[in-house]
Write a protein that holds these residues in place. Structure first.
Motif, PDB file in Angstrom:
ATOM      1  N   SER A 123       0.821  -1.209   0.000  1.00 24.15           N
ATOM      2  CA  SER A 123       0.000   0.000   0.000  1.00 24.15           C
ATOM      3  C   SER A 123       0.853   1.257   0.000  1.00 24.15           C
ATOM      4  O   SER A 123       0.570   2.212  -0.739  1.00 24.15           O
ATOM      5  N   ALA A 124       1.887   1.295   0.803  1.00 22.83           N
ATOM      6  CA  ALA A 124       2.752   2.473   0.851  1.00 22.83           C
ATOM      7  C   ALA A 124       3.463   2.672  -0.482  1.00 22.83           C
ATOM      8  O   ALA A 124       3.547   3.801  -0.988  1.00 22.83           O
ATOM      9  N   TYR A 125       3.947   1.600  -1.076  1.00 25.79           N
ATOM     10  CA  TYR A 125       4.645   1.728  -2.353  1.00 25.79           C
ATOM     11  C   TYR A 125       3.691   2.173  -3.462  1.00 25.79           C
ATOM     12  O   TYR A 125       4.021   3.059  -4.254  1.00 25.79           O
ATOM     13  N   SER A 126       2.501   1.575  -3.522  1.00 28.88           N
ATOM     14  CA  SER A 126       1.567   1.950  -4.586  1.00 28.88           C
ATOM     15  C   SER A 126       1.056   3.375  -4.403  1.00 28.88           C
ATOM     16  O   SER A 126       0.877   4.108  -5.381  1.00 28.88           O
ATOM     17  N   LEU A 127       0.837   3.806  -3.168  1.00 35.20           N
ATOM     18  CA  LEU A 127       0.445   5.190  -2.924  1.00 35.20           C
ATOM     19  C   LEU A 127       1.581   6.133  -3.308  1.00 35.20           C
ATOM     20  O   LEU A 127       1.351   7.203  -3.873  1.00 35.20           O
ATOM     21  N   GLY A 128       2.817   5.731  -3.054  1.00 38.57           N
ATOM     22  CA  GLY A 128       3.969   6.528  -3.468  1.00 38.57           C
ATOM     23  C   GLY A 128       4.046   6.673  -4.978  1.00 38.57           C
ATOM     24  O   GLY A 128       4.309   7.769  -5.485  1.00 38.57           O
ATOM     25  N   ILE A 129       3.794   5.603  -5.707  1.00 38.16           N
ATOM     26  CA  ILE A 129       3.788   5.672  -7.174  1.00 38.16           C
ATOM     27  C   ILE A 129       2.678   6.598  -7.651  1.00 38.16           C
ATOM     28  O   ILE A 129       2.865   7.417  -8.551  1.00 38.16           O
ATOM     29  N   ARG A 130       1.503   6.498  -7.020  1.00 39.30           N
ATOM     30  CA  ARG A 130       0.377   7.363  -7.396  1.00 39.30           C
ATOM     31  C   ARG A 130       0.708   8.834  -7.138  1.00 39.30           C
ATOM     32  O   ARG A 130       0.447   9.696  -7.978  1.00 39.30           O
ATOM     33  N   LEU A 131       1.286   9.128  -5.982  1.00 40.13           N
ATOM     34  CA  LEU A 131       1.646  10.509  -5.668  1.00 40.13           C
ATOM     35  C   LEU A 131       2.769  11.008  -6.577  1.00 40.13           C
ATOM     36  O   LEU A 131       2.786  12.185  -6.960  1.00 40.13           O
ATOM     37  N   LEU A 132       3.686  10.137  -6.928  1.00 38.68           N
ATOM     38  CA  LEU A 132       4.761  10.511  -7.834  1.00 38.68           C
ATOM     39  C   LEU A 132       4.184  10.892  -9.199  1.00 38.68           C
ATOM     40  O   LEU A 132       4.619  11.864  -9.820  1.00 38.68           O
TER      41      LEU A 132
END
Length: 110
Positions: A23-32
């Motif tokens: 979840s943290a990684y996918s949210l990071g990709i989305r925010l990026l």
């Protein structure tokens, strides 16, 4: 004899840990992506391997990403906040992995 309660605790901890990392990684990709810095991964060239994305397709994807970044409705401050949030999510994801490794490695020396 199997200690089922300990087994259940390990199962739940593994599921929660995996959910946090993903979840943290996918949210990071989305925010990026929201910040206008869409990650473009160029295909790797290996001997005797099939190239999934041609150079022309990679160039077209980079062009689409640049065009989408220009059309973003976010202000520069919002883009900067999204970028900081993305890196914070990546840090949480990496930290969760490191904590997991730290919890496993000392147990091997007992």
């Amino acid at each position: 004899m199997i200690d089922w309660l300990s087994f259940l605790i390990v199962l739940v901890a593994a599921l929660v840990g995996a959910a946090v990392v993903v979840s943290a990684y996918s949210l990071g990709i989305r925010l990026l992506t929201l910040s206008g810095r869409t990650p473009i991964v160029t295909p790797a060239e290996f001997t005797d391997a099939i190239t999934v994305v041609s150079p022309a397709e990679a160039k077209a994807a980079a062009k689409r990403a640049a065009k989408a970044a220009k059309k973003s409705p976010l202000t520069e401050g919002q883009k900067r906040a999204a970028l900081v949030g993305a890196w914070a999510c990546f840090a949480v994801s990496g930290l969760a992995v490191l904590v997991g490794i730290y919890l496993i490695v000392p147990a091997l020396h007992r």
